[in-house]
Design an enzyme around this catalytic site. Structure first.
Site, short mmCIF file in Angstrom:
data_model
loop_
_atom_site.label_atom_id
_atom_site.label_comp_id
_atom_site.label_asym_id
_atom_site.label_seq_id
_atom_site.Cartn_x
_atom_site.Cartn_y
_atom_site.Cartn_z
N LYS A 13 0.80 -1.16 -0.08
CA LYS A 13 -0.08 -0.04 0.00
C LYS A 13 0.90 1.18 0.01
CE LYS A 13 -4.41 -1.70 1.28
NZ LYS A 13 -4.12 -3.03 1.86
N SER A 49 1.81 -9.66 -1.17
CA SER A 49 1.30 -8.30 -0.78
C SER A 49 1.59 -7.80 0.44
CB SER A 49 -0.10 -8.03 -1.11
OG SER A 49 -1.14 -8.94 -0.56
N GLU A 87 -10.24 6.54 2.96
CA GLU A 87 -11.09 5.49 3.67
C GLU A 87 -10.30 4.48 4.17
OE1 GLU A 87 -10.20 5.94 0.52
OE2 GLU A 87 -9.50 3.67 0.26
C1 PLP Z 1 -5.37 -3.97 1.52
C2 PLP Z 1 -4.37 -5.36 0.96
C3 PLP Z 1 -4.94 -6.04 0.02
C4 PLP Z 1 -6.11 -5.92 -0.87
O1 PLP Z 1 -6.09 -4.91 -1.62
P1 PLP Z 1 -5.68 -4.71 -3.11
O2 PLP Z 1 -6.27 -3.52 -3.59
O3 PLP Z 1 -6.67 -5.71 -3.61
O4 PLP Z 1 -4.21 -5.06 -3.47
C5 PLP Z 1 -3.96 -7.35 -0.34
N1 PLP Z 1 -3.09 -7.73 0.58
C6 PLP Z 1 -2.70 -6.85 1.50
C7 PLP Z 1 -1.48 -7.34 2.55
C8 PLP Z 1 -3.47 -5.59 2.01
O5 PLP Z 1 -2.95 -5.15 3.05
#
Ligand code: PLP
Length: 405
Positions: A99, A388, A121
């Site tokens: 993020k 992610s 948000e």
């Molecule tokens: C917020 C988040 C997501 C989901 O958001 P996307 O916009 O789909 O990437 C996925 N993995 C993690 C670790 C997150 O914090």
């Protein structure tokens, strides 16, 4: 070296109105049209300015920790028998997830535009924390809208944001969750547009957000492309990533979208089952509709009422999805699958045990899908998985769900 056909301008969208085929666009009150136009102009100017890229790249490198490694997960691969899996380690970034790529880009844009206040948000609080982090770093005021129910479920992230100097505003309308926080942030922006920048957290919302967030997250795929070519001398056979709003998946996918030989698989939250209200698998189960300023696929009932969603991974718990994913699904360019809470927990344990990496529950869904993927792809297929985020934030949830580990 295997050749990969590149082509088709269909994937270079959006058009000038922000449409990806039948999806996307701007469905907002008249009062926000001017704000979106101002944002679009500023974004395109910044995008063409080498100084903006130099500054952003320097922050990504020295503050966020890029480039992230592309790690050849040989023990995980062996455990799955067949695939050769590389992990793109976004979990190693500052604040623990991808993020920060987006919030750094948008904060720099806000500064360029002379805005002194960021609003955002947040659902679980991850995007709120990433926004509060960059607001602190650039000396901007920061207000984060969060459903009241979520402020209680995610008290630790509320405190994190406050520690970083942000104000967390509990939203008491509707179901008191993320979708209501989105509505409230849009409402605040209408009133305070002169001083305020709305830092949106995924490839959703009205144009130009899906394009802009994709651009800021594409650093994931650009690095991965370079790294896999260096490591293997060829492109991967498949990319796989989890999809909430879709930003980490789009960031990984987009730099490969014209490489027709590279399959793309997005994994959504299958929750406890695929009946309405039990999951958040919008691309698997959604229907076309308008939510938060754009046309996309939406989880809704026959009357267009937004359905409740559920997932063990708070970051996937959203009834909408980015319009570009909806378009890829329609074109068959990417495929989407749902993975249950249970399978995600198994994925989490598998990565922890084989590689010594505890993933966030969101990418654990992608890991949980690997066994099925192994059955579908030829043996020894080369796969890049978007990791992610890290699992620190989820340890309590995991402990509750897996008491006997
Ligand atoms: C917020 C988040 C997501 C989901 O958001 P996307 O916009 O789909 O990437 C996925 N993995 C993690 C670790 C997150 O914090």
């Amino acid at each position: 070296m295997r050749s990969h056909r590149r082509g088709s301008g269909r994937f270079t969208g959006p058009d000038r109105g922000g449409h990806f085929g039948p999806f996307g666009g701007k469905f907002v009150p008249e009062t926000l049209m001017a704000a979106l136009d101002e944002l679009e102009t500023a974004f395109h100017k910044a995008r063409r300015d080498p100084a903006f890229h130099d500054t952003l790249n320097a922050y990504l490198r020295h503050y966020a920790g890029r480039p992230t490694p592309l790690y050849g997960a040989t023990r995980l691969s062996r455990a799955l028998g067949g695939l050769r899996i590389y992990l793109k380690r976004e979990d190693l970034l500052h604040t623990g997830a991808h993020k920060i790529n987006n919030t750094l880009g948008q904060a720099l844009l806000a500064v360029r535009m002379g805005k002194r206040r960021l609003i955002a948000e947040t659902g679980a609080g991850q995007h709120g924390v990433a926004t509060a982090t960059v607001a602190a770093h650039f000396g901007l005021q920061c207000d984060v809208f969060m459903g009241e129910k979520d402020t209680k479920r995610q008290a630790l992230n509320v405190f994190r944001m406050q520690l970083l100097g942000a104000r967390v505003i509990p939203v008491t309308s509707g179901t008191k969750t993320l979708k209501d926080a989105c509505n409230e942030a849009l409402r605040d922006w209408v009133t305070n547009v002169r001083t305020t920048y709305y830092c949106l957290g995924s490839v959703v919302g009205p144009h130009p957000y899906p394009l802009m967030v994709r651009e800021f997250q594409s650093v994931i795929g650009k690095e991965a492309r370079r790294q896999i070519l260096q490591a293997e001398g060829r492109l991967p056979d498949a990319l796989i990533a989890c999809v909430g709003g879709g930003s980490n998946a789009m960031g990984l996918f987009h730099p490969f979208v014209k490489d027709r030989g590279v399959r793309m698989i997005g994994v959504e939250a299958g929750g406890t089952g695929l009946r309405p209200g039990e999951h958040a698998a919008t691309l698997v189960k959604g229907t076309p509709g308008v939510l938060h300023g754009a046309r996309s696929l939406v989880l809704q009932d026959r009357h267009g009422q937004i359905l409740e969603t559920r997932s063990i991974a708070a970051g996937l718990d959203y009834p909408g999805v980015g319009p570009e994913h909806a378009f890829y699904r329609q074109l068959g360019r990417a495929r989407y699958a749902a993975v249950s809470d249970r399978l995600a927990l198994e994925g989490c344990r598998l990565l922890a045990r084989t590689e010594g990496i505890i993933p966030a529950l969101e990418p654990a869904h992608a890991i949980g899908y690997l066994k099925q993927l192994a059955n579908r792809l030829p043996k020894h297929s080369l796969v890049v998985l978007g990791l992610s985020g890290r699992g620190d934030k989820d340890v309590e949830t995991i402990a509750r769900a897996l008491p006997d580990v």
